[in-house]
Write an enzyme that holds these catalytic residues in place. Structure first.
Site, PDB file in Angstrom:
ATOM      1  N   ASP B  20       0.861  -1.187   0.000  1.00  0.00           N
ATOM      2  CA  ASP B  20       0.000   0.000   0.000  1.00  0.00           C
ATOM      3  C   ASP B  20       0.896   1.236   0.000  1.00  0.00           C
ATOM      4  O   ASP B  20       1.771   1.374   0.849  1.00  0.00           O
ATOM      5  CB  ASP B  20      -0.894  -0.031   1.255  1.00  0.00           C
ATOM      6  CG  ASP B  20      -2.049   0.951   1.158  1.00  0.00           C
ATOM      7  OD1 ASP B  20      -2.783   1.092   2.152  1.00  0.00           O
ATOM      8  OD2 ASP B  20      -2.205   1.589   0.092  1.00  0.00           O
ATOM      9  N   ASP B 114      -3.247   2.245  -5.988  1.00  0.00           N
ATOM     10  CA  ASP B 114      -1.999   2.282  -5.228  1.00  0.00           C
ATOM     11  C   ASP B 114      -1.856   1.135  -4.227  1.00  0.00           C
ATOM     12  O   ASP B 114      -1.020   1.206  -3.334  1.00  0.00           O
ATOM     13  CB  ASP B 114      -1.858   3.635  -4.506  1.00  0.00           C
ATOM     14  CG  ASP B 114      -2.860   3.781  -3.370  1.00  0.00           C
ATOM     15  OD1 ASP B 114      -3.974   3.246  -3.510  1.00  0.00           O
ATOM     16  OD2 ASP B 114      -2.522   4.401  -2.361  1.00  0.00           O
ATOM     17  N   GLU B 115      -2.680   0.109  -4.322  1.00  0.00           N
ATOM     18  CA  GLU B 115      -2.464  -1.032  -3.431  1.00  0.00           C
ATOM     19  C   GLU B 115      -2.848  -2.337  -4.109  1.00  0.00           C
ATOM     20  O   GLU B 115      -3.703  -2.372  -5.003  1.00  0.00           O
ATOM     21  CB  GLU B 115      -3.243  -0.867  -2.115  1.00  0.00           C
ATOM     22  CG  GLU B 115      -4.738  -0.756  -2.289  1.00  0.00           C
ATOM     23  CD  GLU B 115      -5.483  -0.811  -0.953  1.00  0.00           C
ATOM     24  OE1 GLU B 115      -6.327   0.050  -0.721  1.00  0.00           O
ATOM     25  OE2 GLU B 115      -5.204  -1.735  -0.157  1.00  0.00           O
TER      26      GLU B 115
END
Lengths: 374, 409
Positions: B20, B114-115
């Site tokens: 993350d 983004d993760e």
């Protein structure tokens, strides 16, 4: 050059000769068909450095001569002409084809640049065209289509006195066919590796027409030629050492099963509908029965049972259905025999006329099973 | 943290990473505008009705949270620099991020830009234990993207996700299987997936405040309070989460390429490089338990013009020897090369799973023999490090001598 010939005769000759033209000729003139009018015949030739084809047709020759024209275009034109005599005449650098009221003017290519065709080697012997065509159809199914293994794209032809043996393998199956022939020299003993594609063409276009002459070069030209009914084709042999594969046939097969050929082919086709790419069909042979099944628990499954006569222990083997169908499809007898050593070993398929008879051993198809995950 | 050794062994069963990015939008903006580093930064439109998209850790200290109304945020943290979002840029960085993930494993399940979850179990032989892979992932993201990530490592997705959240920012937290239950039981009950505000209140009335409390509550009670999700929550409380990491899209190809220090015209050099690339690709295929149905060759000439050729195999393979044979013949099929070669690449395409797949046996058994040899190679590499055992032809690595450089035809 000027001659007249019946359309059917011309069309048939042009399409046969144009068959061996390369779609991407190594030099431009090799896209051409060489027509030579002389002594009451027109000879047609094509060549791509690897394969050559030649034949002669009777024609009314008005003026002798030689021309080189695009083979593919000529073949297309001939096919579309009406059924009437065709006149062919050179006119400067062009050639004119006239048939009834149609006429075509084609550019010619410089025949002086056309390479000399290889000579047909001396005849090694003769074989029945029909029998040869059948034998070729039975073995080429096992030849590799993978050009990364050029040697295996060939069919090994072994000639021993009055017997020809054809062998092909793609490493997953192996087909071997023996057939009698009449050698020019009774003590002939030789072998050659011929492209499966070439043999297929020969079988299709020269088989079935009586006797087929086979000409295998003894010199360094690495050529094989075939001749039948005035048509000649030569082809370069495949270079390289063919693996010793005869020894792959099992010495003894304690287990064998006999099944009706056509029913089995149909059952395998049906069951393998659920077999996705690279998944096998399983054959479980028990007393009096073969159970076929394919597919996985997660996806679709199919099964079918057929009568089978089993000798020896019960056995379950999985095969690539495609390999199985190809082998079974070239068996012409009502029954087929599977011979096994044990499950992970190759299975041999042979033809059999009667349920209780013996198998015929002039054709043997060896297929490697698929190992199932534990 | 538990010692290495045995616990590593148990983690090897399944290694799941939850990666993350830390304040992703803000981090990308700070990378682009270094003067924003260490500042109170909020990404969002400075309009009354807008919400906070991302806030720097400095701003978070003022209680700024994502999805908070911008008006509230600006009141609460008047000194903050408000940066309008540039989504195109973030997606660009996100694509690079996903490409980095794909280098570690083909089992990547993106959760957002983004993760993502990464199942690295198959990469352990190649890259080391999951925590080492996590560290490598973090390092590459920092080096190549200029932003930081927090990574949770566990045997299940659920625990990995909690671990990454608890290691923020720029952290790495490993929860070993044997520590999982203790780790979970210390958490408040709201940490469990499916236990929201309302469920928390209902549970609180029964005196259930921690994960440990819930773990020891009878199924029937949980079913009454939380419905069908109650039993599921209890499973999570005991660290049971069998959901696999499921990539949205299966990896379609796997390859490796090499740019030569000096352009090459010599077949022998190209063949040797192909053999090495074949071993690299085959090793990765085996580690990921995949087999390639098609082999592709890529050539880039000295003038940067590039060509590719591919070949379909009759039986899918994960063997370097077969990839090499096919690639070599593809190179031969190119014929005379007009220029010398700057880059050569080998790629396996049409990938399919090889574990549990039926395998077509060959008459000469060559496939099986090569396979056995290459599996031995894998085992040696796993024990003594990659490259310790190599094909004889690759023992002396080629380093193109400037002199004696073959001329292009």
């Amino acid at each position: 050059m000027k001659f007249r010939v019946e359309r059917d005769v011309l069309t048939e000759a042009v399409s046969w000769a144009a068959r061996s033209l390369s779609p991407r000729p190594p030099v431009p003139v090799l896209a051409g068909l060489l027509l030579k009018a002389h002594d009451g015949v027109v000879s047609l030739s094509s060549f791509d450095y690897e394969t050559s084809a030649r034949l002669e047709i009777p024609a009314e020759i008005v003026q002798e001569g030689t021309i080189l024209v695009s083979g593919r275009l000529l073949a297309d034109i001939c096919r579309s002409l009406p059924a009437a005599p065709v006149d062919v005449e050179t006119d400067g650098t062009k050639v004119t084809l006239t048939c009834r009221r149609s006429s075509f003017h084609l550019a010619t290519m410089p025949e002086g640049e056309y390479p000399a065709l290889p000579e047909l080697p001396p005849i090694t012997g003769a074989v029945s065209g029909d029998a040869f065509a059948k034998a070729v159809a039975q073995v080429i199914i096992a030849a590799s289509k993978d050009d990364t293994l050029p040697i295996l794209t060939g069919v090994r032809m072994e000639i021993e006195h009055d017997l020809i043996t054809l062998l092909a393998t793609d490493r997953y199956r192996l087909a071997m066919r023996e057939l009698p022939w009449s050698p020019a020299n009774p003590s002939t003993s030789t072998a050659a590796l011929v492209k499966a594609k070439t043999l297929n063409e020969v079988a299709k276009t020269l088989g079935g027409a009586g006797s087929l002459n086979v000409a295998l070069a003894e010199d360094e030209s690495h050529l094989i030629g075939f001749e039948s009914g005035g048509r000649t084709t030569t082809s370069l042999l495949v270079d390289g050492d063919y693996p010793k594969i005869r020894s792959l046939f099992p010495d003894s097969t304690p287990i064998h099963a006999v099944v009706a050929t056509q029913e089995l082919v149909e059952a395998v086709r049906r069951v393998s509908l659920v077999a996705e790419r690279n998944t096998p069909v399983r054959l479980a042979f028990t007393d009096g029965l073969v159970a076929l099944d394919a597919g996985t628990g997660e996806d679709a499954q199919a099964s079918e049972e057929l009568e089978a006569k089993l000798t020896g222990e019960e056995i379950t083997v999985a095969f690539n259905p495609h390999y199985l169908i190809e082998g079974l499809s070239v068996i012409e007898t009502p029954f087929v025999r599977f011979s096994f050593t044990s499950a992970p070993k190759p299975a041999m398929i042979t033809a059999q006329r009667e349920l209780d008879g013996d198998d015929e051993v002039d054709y043997r198809y060896l297929v490697m099973p698929v190992r199932l995950p534990n | 943290m538990a010692g290495r050794g045995e616990s590593l062994q148990s983690l090897r069963a399944r290694g799941i990473l939850h990666v993350d990015m830390d304040a992703f939008f803000v981090a990308v903006e700070q990378r682009e505008r270094p003067e924003l580093r260490g500042q109170l930064v909020i990404v969002g439109f400075p309009a009354e009705r807008s919400v906070v998209l991302s806030a720097s850790y400095e701003a978070r200290a003022y209680g700024i949270r994502s999805a908070m109304p911008m008006a509230v945020a600006m009141r609460q943290c008047p000194g903050a620099v408000i940066v309008p979002p540039r989504h195109g840029l973030y997606y660009e960085v996100s694509r690079e991020l996903m490409r980095i993930f794909a280098d570690f494993t083909h089992l990547v399940e993106p959760l957002s830009v983004d993760e993502a979850f990464l199942d690295v179990s198959g990469a352990v032989r190649r890259l080391g234990p999951p925590e080492a892979i996590a560290a490598q992932t973090k390092a590459r993201i920092r080096r190549e993207l200029g932003i930081t990530a927090s990574v949770g490592v566990a045997a299940t997705k659920f625990v990995a996700k909690i671990a990454s959240a608890r290691s923020k920012p720029d952290g790495l937290l490993v929860v070993r299987p044997e520590d999982t239950v203790a780790f979970l039981h210390a958490l408040p009950v709201g940490a469990l997936w499916g236990v929201g505000q309302k469920a928390r209140e209902s549970l609180a009335r029964l005196g259930i405040h921690t994960v440990a409390d819930l773990a020891h509550t009878p199924d029937s009670t949980l079913r009454r309070v939380l419905g069908s999700s109650g039993v599921h929550a209890k499973q999570l409380a005991w660290g049971i989460d069998p959901r696999p990491v499921t990539p949205v899209r299966e990896e379609k190809s796997l390859g490796a390429e090499e740019t030569f220090p000096v352009d090459v015209a010599d077949d022998a050099v190209l063949h040797r490089e192909l053999l090495r690339l074949a071993h690299r690709v085959a090793g990765r295929l085996r580690a990921a338990q995949l087999a390639a149905g098609t082999v592709a060759l890529k050539l880039r000439y000295s003038d940067f013009s590039t060509l590719s050729r591919s070949h379909a195999l009759s039986v899918p393979t994960d063997s370097a020897q077969q990839l090499y044979t096919a690639a070599k013949s593809l190179l031969a099929s190119v014929g005379t090369r007009p220029l010398s070669v700057r880059l050569i690449g080998l790629r396996g395409e049409r990938l399919e799973r090889s574990d549990g797949a039926p395998r077509q046996l060959s008459l000469d058994r060559a496939d099986d023999n090569w396979r056995t040899a290459e599996e031995a190679l894998d085992r040696v590499a796993a024990r003594f490090g990659p490259g310790t055992l190599r094909p004889a032809r690759l023992l002396r690595e080629w380093r193109g001598p400037a002199e004696g450089r073959p001329e292009a035809p």
